[in-house]
Design an enzyme around this catalytic site. Sequence first.
Site, PDB file in Angstrom:
ATOM      1  N   TYR A  37     -22.737  -5.930   7.721  1.00 60.15           N
ATOM      2  CA  TYR A  37     -22.072  -5.766   9.023  1.00 60.15           C
ATOM      3  C   TYR A  37     -22.942  -6.377  10.116  1.00 60.15           C
ATOM      4  O   TYR A  37     -24.166  -6.225  10.128  1.00 60.15           O
ATOM      5  CB  TYR A  37     -21.845  -4.285   9.329  1.00 60.15           C
ATOM      6  CG  TYR A  37     -20.956  -4.054  10.529  1.00 60.15           C
ATOM      7  CD1 TYR A  37     -19.571  -4.095  10.404  1.00 60.15           C
ATOM      8  CD2 TYR A  37     -21.495  -3.818  11.789  1.00 60.15           C
ATOM      9  CE1 TYR A  37     -18.737  -3.903  11.498  1.00 60.15           C
ATOM     10  CE2 TYR A  37     -20.673  -3.625  12.895  1.00 60.15           C
ATOM     11  CZ  TYR A  37     -19.297  -3.670  12.742  1.00 60.15           C
ATOM     12  OH  TYR A  37     -18.481  -3.476  13.830  1.00 60.15           O
TER      13      TYR A  37
ATOM     14  N   HIS B  81      -3.176   8.177  15.798  1.00 60.51           N
ATOM     15  CA  HIS B  81      -1.866   8.576  15.265  1.00 60.51           C
ATOM     16  C   HIS B  81      -1.150   9.449  16.294  1.00 60.51           C
ATOM     17  O   HIS B  81      -1.786  10.225  17.015  1.00 60.51           O
ATOM     18  CB  HIS B  81      -2.070   9.352  13.964  1.00 60.51           C
ATOM     19  CG  HIS B  81      -0.785   9.682  13.253  1.00 60.51           C
ATOM     20  ND1 HIS B  81       0.124   8.719  12.864  1.00 60.51           N
ATOM     21  CD2 HIS B  81      -0.266  10.877  12.867  1.00 60.51           C
ATOM     22  CE1 HIS B  81       1.149   9.315  12.256  1.00 60.51           C
ATOM     23  NE2 HIS B  81       0.940  10.606  12.261  1.00 60.51           N
TER      24      HIS B  81
ATOM     25  N   CYS C  58       4.126   4.948  14.650  1.00 57.62           N
ATOM     26  CA  CYS C  58       4.295   6.364  14.981  1.00 57.62           C
ATOM     27  C   CYS C  58       4.533   6.573  16.471  1.00 57.62           C
ATOM     28  O   CYS C  58       5.185   7.546  16.867  1.00 57.62           O
ATOM     29  CB  CYS C  58       3.089   7.178  14.511  1.00 57.62           C
ATOM     30  SG  CYS C  58       1.499   6.523  15.069  1.00 57.62           S
TER      31      CYS C  58
END
Length: 834
Positions: free
Chosen positions: A257, A794, A333
């Site tokens: 990374y 979400h 959503c």
Amino acid sequence: MTEVSDILMSVLSTIRVPRPGDRVHKDECAFSFASPESDGGLYVCMNSFLGFGSKYVDRHNAKTGQRAYLHITRTRKTQKEDDSNSGSGDPPKKKPTRLAIGIEGGFDVEQEQYEEEFKVVLLPERLDVTTEGLASMPDVVKERVSLSIAGLQAADSVSHALQVQQWDGEVRQESRHAAELKQLDNGVKIPPSGWRCEVCDLQENLWMNLTDGKVMCGRRYFDGTGGNNHALQYYQQTGYPLAVKLGTITPDGADVYSYDEDDMVLDSKLPEHLSHFGIDMMTMEKTERTMTELEIAVNQRVGEWEVIQESGTTLRPLWGPGLTGMKNLGNSCYLNSVMQVLFTIPDFQTKYVSNIDKIFGEAPSDPTQDFKTQVAKLGYGLLSGEYSKPAPDPGDDPNASTESRGDQIGIAPRMFKALVGRGHPEFSTNRQQDAQEFLLHFINMVERNCRSGMNPSEAFRFLVEEKIVCQQSQKAKYTQRVDYIVQLPVPMDQATNMEELQEAERRREEVEASGAPPPSAVRARIPFVACLAALSEPETLTDFWSSAVQAKTTATKTTRFASFPDHLVIQIKKFTFGLDWVPKKLDVSIDVPDTLDLSALRAMGQQPGEELLPEVAPPPLMTPDVEVKAPVLDDSTVSQLCEMGFPLEACRKAVYYTGNTGIDAAMNWVMGHMDDPDFSAPLVMPGSSSAPGTTPTESIPEEHLATIVSMGFSRDQATRALRATNNVLERAVDWIFSHLDDLESMDVSEGGRSEGGSEASREPPPGPRVRDGSGKYELFAFISHMGTSTMCGHYVCHIKKDQQWVIINDQKVCASEKPPKDLGYLYFYRRVVE
């Protein structure tokens, strides 16, 4: 068979073979959520390639005269067939090993889970054309029909092309730091196992910095799992850019990374970099899941009940009308939650569901592109109960029931999402979005499509009165604007647990200094009344130009309700920017009440004896001895502001009013004037003849005018829109739809020219239509967000139905035991009828 052959011969000219670019709808009915898996299958018109369920195919046949349809039925293979493909000779189906879609090793697009059957059906007789029967027909019939069938079978459906595109989430680029990475000769040697975070002793999710060999834990995830951010914090302290995840090192590579590049990267010199710290790649074995494997695991369990607030409670599934779940189409959503709430409101039910037969009867030739049709289809799908049934269990146990989990067949709003997101830079993607922004976007679309007749968005529309009082002359100015959402500020300094928050912050700083694991977070508790007080308290304006004293002075601005809507939407402004302009979410609990009385916030208008500020324009920002010319704006600064998402005209104002002094001054101006009623209004500069009501100096392209006029607007309205957007057609269309109330007040005739007669003979232009009534409300729904930003996380919604709170999490619909009303993001109130 002769009859079938004769009919096919008579309609042969109407049977088409799909060509590249044709839209083939073979997965979803244009008027319902019927699909090839539904009872009766799906009928695809062999001329228009539109799909229809058995309930609507006769309507299409009667309306268009089309007779040939390809009937598609799709049945799910048994679990045994899925796992082993017994009898087919095919290898077992593999689990995904690559974070990708539509390529080898990636997520399957699911066609292989079903068996499909195709046949041609002739309407209205419902005559079947079998493969054997087709083989015995004349060659010209056999060839045309066979080519059409093959083309439809091979074509990608519109929903498939929109939803599942080939995508590879594992493509990584070589890090720019890899080739010349400097490694410290500090004598550090890393053992092959037994690693611990050097700060908190965590033994998993560990990353070794490739510059000096420090071993630290990874990032903390939004749900509290993962590491404690020590590897990230170490990079912020040292600037050492690359780290490798211990436990993922194998002879084939490892997870690397780059903190500087903020992405997973490739390191072509990884063996050399690891060897520096005594690690031999050729002898290492994998002991931890890679980041790709972790992401795949998350993608395979999206929607698990455990990730929402009521995870500690056994929830009872609900079924029936008004209790229909919606499939998550990939970060949809936000859309699901908003539309679930909207279709509990009578205005939207009446407009789209009660009139569904009329809407479908008046639908254009391609109903998939008609806004009213697709909204009515969605509303009926949610309210009818036809799709509120337990879904087939996809698990390993074929006898296990999904009813206990609340999984439903539900509806997949693919056509709806594609239509409302078309052309929008954000809502046309599969990225997560802000539910509040989508709500306003959808309301704007409703406004566009309800310019005549009932407009359900009026349920939210209200007038805001802003009163500005010059502190030097004590004279006032009143303005009104239309709004749909109340944005409630969060005064963090009003937290009732301030001592607890301060103590938690003190402990956090001590823990960070000592390197121990961080303590549990403490959530700020903010009284709702404090949020209302922050909304209603007067705001001081330090740079107000007063027409009474002809100079800049101090003024106060007070905001009140000039009308109260039938349904009130309140947004808690949880999302803000830090000092480094990085978005962050406030972790707060607010005691939002079940009932609300805003009567005290009603605007009173001009008071007896109160003097108004004179309607005099401020002087030009030029000295008297200078010829008045339109100043030249710094285009680079304007562009930088536009790239941040601010309206063009607001950016031009910011650069103008700060005298071209740079991006920082312009940004400060923008942040200080975002709430101005004319924030996005066109900038009129000295020396410019483009003031409202005059002809602009530059010519307006006639083809742009014609395009906008063809959409139902007058020539004057089109001219105003193009003038406000520098003649950019796409921006002019967006501008004209976002200024409908202003445009409707323009006194123009049907031909687009101003009507004759004196000003005195004209009626005053009508204002926007708003409803008004009592300021007393009751809570009936709220939308919650989980995650650190509106761009991730979400959404779920809670709706009160028949005095019972219901939680709707995409396809799961259950009775709510502990609705977390204090953690919501958008709250929906309805007026209490007295």
